[in-house]
Design an enzyme around this catalytic site. Sequence first.
Site, PDB file in Angstrom:
ATOM      1  N   LYS A   1      35.105 -24.644 -26.607  1.00  0.00           N
ATOM      2  CA  LYS A   1      34.175 -25.675 -27.073  1.00  0.00           C
ATOM      3  C   LYS A   1      33.814 -26.559 -25.893  1.00  0.00           C
ATOM      4  O   LYS A   1      34.431 -26.477 -24.827  1.00  0.00           O
ATOM      5  CB  LYS A   1      34.776 -26.507 -28.204  1.00  0.00           C
ATOM      6  CG  LYS A   1      36.155 -27.076 -27.902  1.00  0.00           C
ATOM      7  CD  LYS A   1      36.750 -27.744 -29.129  1.00  0.00           C
ATOM      8  CE  LYS A   1      37.258 -26.719 -30.115  1.00  0.00           C
ATOM      9  NZ  LYS A   1      36.652 -26.898 -31.443  1.00  0.00           N
TER      10      LYS A   1
ATOM     11  N   THR B   1      32.046 -25.493 -35.603  1.00  0.00           N
ATOM     12  CA  THR B   1      31.675 -24.170 -36.103  1.00  0.00           C
ATOM     13  C   THR B   1      32.507 -23.076 -35.437  1.00  0.00           C
ATOM     14  O   THR B   1      32.615 -21.982 -35.987  1.00  0.00           O
ATOM     15  CB  THR B   1      30.182 -23.878 -35.883  1.00  0.00           C
ATOM     16  OG1 THR B   1      29.839 -24.125 -34.523  1.00  0.00           O
ATOM     17  CG2 THR B   1      29.313 -24.733 -36.790  1.00  0.00           C
TER      18      THR B   1
ATOM     19  N   HIS C   1      24.948 -35.886 -36.838  1.00  0.00           N
ATOM     20  CA  HIS C   1      26.035 -35.096 -36.258  1.00  0.00           C
ATOM     21  C   HIS C   1      27.064 -35.965 -35.541  1.00  0.00           C
ATOM     22  O   HIS C   1      27.900 -35.441 -34.809  1.00  0.00           O
ATOM     23  CB  HIS C   1      25.472 -34.081 -35.245  1.00  0.00           C
ATOM     24  CG  HIS C   1      24.729 -32.940 -35.851  1.00  0.00           C
ATOM     25  ND1 HIS C   1      25.344 -31.776 -36.261  1.00  0.00           N
ATOM     26  CD2 HIS C   1      23.413 -32.780 -36.119  1.00  0.00           C
ATOM     27  CE1 HIS C   1      24.440 -30.942 -36.748  1.00  0.00           C
ATOM     28  NE2 HIS C   1      23.258 -31.532 -36.679  1.00  0.00           N
TER      29      HIS C   1
END
Length: 805
Positions: free
Chosen positions: A535, A643, A349
Amino acid sequence: MKPMDVETFKEVYKKRFEDVYAIQYHMGSTLEQFQVLGQVLRGYYTDYWIENNQEKIDNQDKQVYYFSMEFLPGRQLKTYLLNLDVYDTVKTGLTDLGLDFDKIVEAEVDPALGNGGLGRLASCFMDSMASTHVYGNGCGIRYQYGLFKQKFIDGYQIELPENWLRNPNPWEVRKESKSVIVRFGGNVWLEEQKDGKLKPKYEHTFDVLAVPYDTPQIGYRNGVVNNLRLFSAEIPYDEESKYITSEQRQEVNSITEVLYPDDSNYEGRLLRLKQEYFLSSAGIQTIVRYFKNLKLPWTRFPEKVAIHINDTHPTLCIPELMRILLDEEDLTWEQAWNISKKTFSYTNHTILQEAMERWPVYMIESLIPRIAQIIYEINARHIRNKTELYGSELAYKTAPIQDDQVLMANLAIISSHSVNGVAKLHTEILERYTLSDFKTIYPFRFNNKTNGVTHRRWVQLANEPLSQLLDKTIGEEWRFQPKEMRLLRSYIDDESVLDQLQQVKLTNKKRFAKFVSEQMNIEIDPHAMFDVQIKRLHAYKRQLLQVMHIIDRYLQLRDNPEAKLAKRVFVFGAKAAPSYYYAKQIIKLINALADLVNNDPRINDMIKIVFVENYSVSLAELIIPAADLSEQISLAGKEASGTSNMKLMANGALTIATLDGANVEISNLVGPDDIFLFGMKADEVQVLRDSHAYNARDIYERDPQIQRILNSLIDGTIPGIKSEGIDIFNSLVTDNDEYFLLKDYHSFYQAQMKVDINYANKKSWTQKSLINIAQSGKFSADYTILRYASDIWNVAPETEVLQQF
C-alpha cells in the site's frame, strides 16, 4: 457477442501484422506483436462501442459521469480478452502461431495514473459499471507522465519520470472534434444588459484546449461498452499566435504533464489547482453539450445526468456547472442551484477534517476569477439560509469559506444530494465526529457504500489456478455472481479440495519466488509464510509497526536461532510521495534492515525481506495470489476503507488487522477465529487522543522489549541508517508517537505469535484460507456499483440484469 474462433483469429492477426509492419508476424518484436493484437481487438469491439453510444443517445438513457483525478487501470489487454470472452481463443491462437502470449501481455505498459487505492477503486468501478449494465463514463486527466518510476539507490527511493505514452496506446481514441476551451486567469466582471440581467465579461484570459482521449470500458460478456474519457491540455488551434514563447507553450503542456506535481511550493500548488479546474471544466462542458443534443428542458438535466465526485479533487465541477447554467444558459440562481444539487453526489475518502483539501481564496481568485465569484455567492447564501434555520455558529462552521480558504469538502457536501463514506466504520466516524455538523443540517444526506474490488481482475486473471479450482469445485456461476463463492464453505472438511487449495497457493508462491530471484537476486523459500504489506507508504498505515516486529524477530533469532518462530518472507510494496521525507526515511530503513537480515547467516534464513521496486497493479497481480498473511495494521479510525484487504482475502490470505476501515466488515464476515485482530478500537484511540495522557517516552523507558527494538535504530545494530534511525526514533519517543505504535505493539506482537502457531497447522490454516475466499464475494465492486446506482444515481439496471446479481 459474435463468436471468434481460433482459425479466424490467426488469419486476421497475420494479415493485420503484415499490413502494419510489412514483415511476417514471427519476425516482429513483442511490442509490435502487442500493438497488432491491440488493433485486432479494436476491430472486434468497436462495433459494440459505436452501437452502445448510439443506443444511449437514441434511448436518452441517464448517464453517470464519474470524476476522478486518478484512474489506475493496470494493463488492459487481459481484461479486454476476458470480458470479450475471447481469452482462450486468442491465447490458443497466438500459441499456435509460435508466439509467447505472456511476453506479449508484458509488452503493454502499466500506466501509473494514480497513487493507489483511490485510482484503483475508480478503475474497478468503471469495470463494474459496464459489467452491471450501468451506463457510466469516467472523466479524468491524460497525464503524459504517471506518478513516478520508483528506483532504490543505496536503499533510498529515487523518483524517475514514468513516460507511459512513449509507445502508442492501442486502446485510446483521440476525439479532436469533441475538444473544449478551458479559461484561466484574466479579468472578469459583471455587466448589466438591456434586460437588467448581469452577464460576465472576460478579458486577457489564458485559454487552453482540452482534447479528449476515449478508452473503452468493456462489460463482462454482456455487449456493454462504456467510456473512460481522459483530457489532454493543448494550445488552441485558432490561437497559436498567442503562444509564441516556449514558456507559454510549456505552461499549457504542464497542466497534463505530471500526476500530482510537487505541492510543497506555491508554483506546484497552483499547478495542482489548475489541473483540478481543467478536469472539472472540460468534463462539465462535455456533459452539457451531450445534454443539449437531447433537446430537453434544463429542468430534466438531473433525470438524464448524474455527476459523481470521487473525493474532493473534482469539486470545482459544482461551481463550473453553476457558471454555465447562469452565464451561458441564462437560468436564475435558484433554477441552477436546484438542478446542480439534484445532479451532484460526493464520495468522501478522508477521516480527518484537517487532512481534507482546501485552497487559499486568493489563489482561486487569481486563477479562475469567475469561479471564485460563484463560490462567494454559494458561501453567502449558505450562511444566510442556515443562520435562519440553525443559528450563526453552525452556519459559519459548515460554510465553504473559512479563514480565507475554500474548504472543498464543505463545498461538496452543501452542493450535493448525497455524501457517502466507503466503509461502515468510516461513515460512522464521519457522521459522529468529522462531519457531525453537516449531519445535523443534512440528516438524510449521508450514507455508506463500502468499497469493492473486481474479482475478474483479482481472481479470474491474477489467480488462474484458483479460478480453475473454483470452477471445478463449485461451478462457473461465481464468475458472474461473486457471492456464489460462498458455496466453497461446504468443502471446508474436504481433504481433496484443501490439498488442491494448498497446491494453488504453492504454485503462486513459486511464481513470485521466481520473479524475486530473477529480478532482485534474492532467494526465498516458497514454503515459508509470505507476509505481505502492499500500500502507499504513509505513517498512519504503519509500515513502521511491521518493521518493529521484524526487528524484534530478528533480534530473537540472532540470540537463539532455534526460537520457535515461523519462517517468514516479509513482502513490502510501496511508494512514498516525493516530498514526504519521513515516509522516504522508512523506505530507507526497510531496505537497510533487508540488507542486514537477508545476509546474516546466524538466523538460518528464517527471515527474508523483499521490498519490490516500483510497486504497480501488475506487481500486485503477482504478489497478492502468493500472499499467506495480509497486513492491514493502520491505526484504528484512520483508514477510510482499504481495498488491498479485499483483494488479498479473495486470494486466500488471512488478515492481521486493527478494526479499521473495511477490516471491520471482513471480521464480521469470516468470524473471530479466521482473522487476527489486535490493537485499540477507533473509539479508544479517540479517547486516548482527547485525554492528552499518552506518554510514549514512558512506555519506551519502562518496556524492555520496545526499548531494545527502538535502540536498534540508533545503536548501530542496523548499518547505514544513522540519520534516518535518529529521526524515526525521535518521532516515536521524543515526538510522542503520533500513531500510537508503541501503545499497540504488544497486542500486535501477540497476534503475530498467534499467526505463527496457526500457520504450523497446515490443514487448519488452509481451512481458514478457504473461508476467506468463500466470503470475499460480498466485496465485489459489482455489488457496490449496484448500490450506488440504486441509492444515489437513480440508474438501477433493468430487472433481468439485477436478477443476475
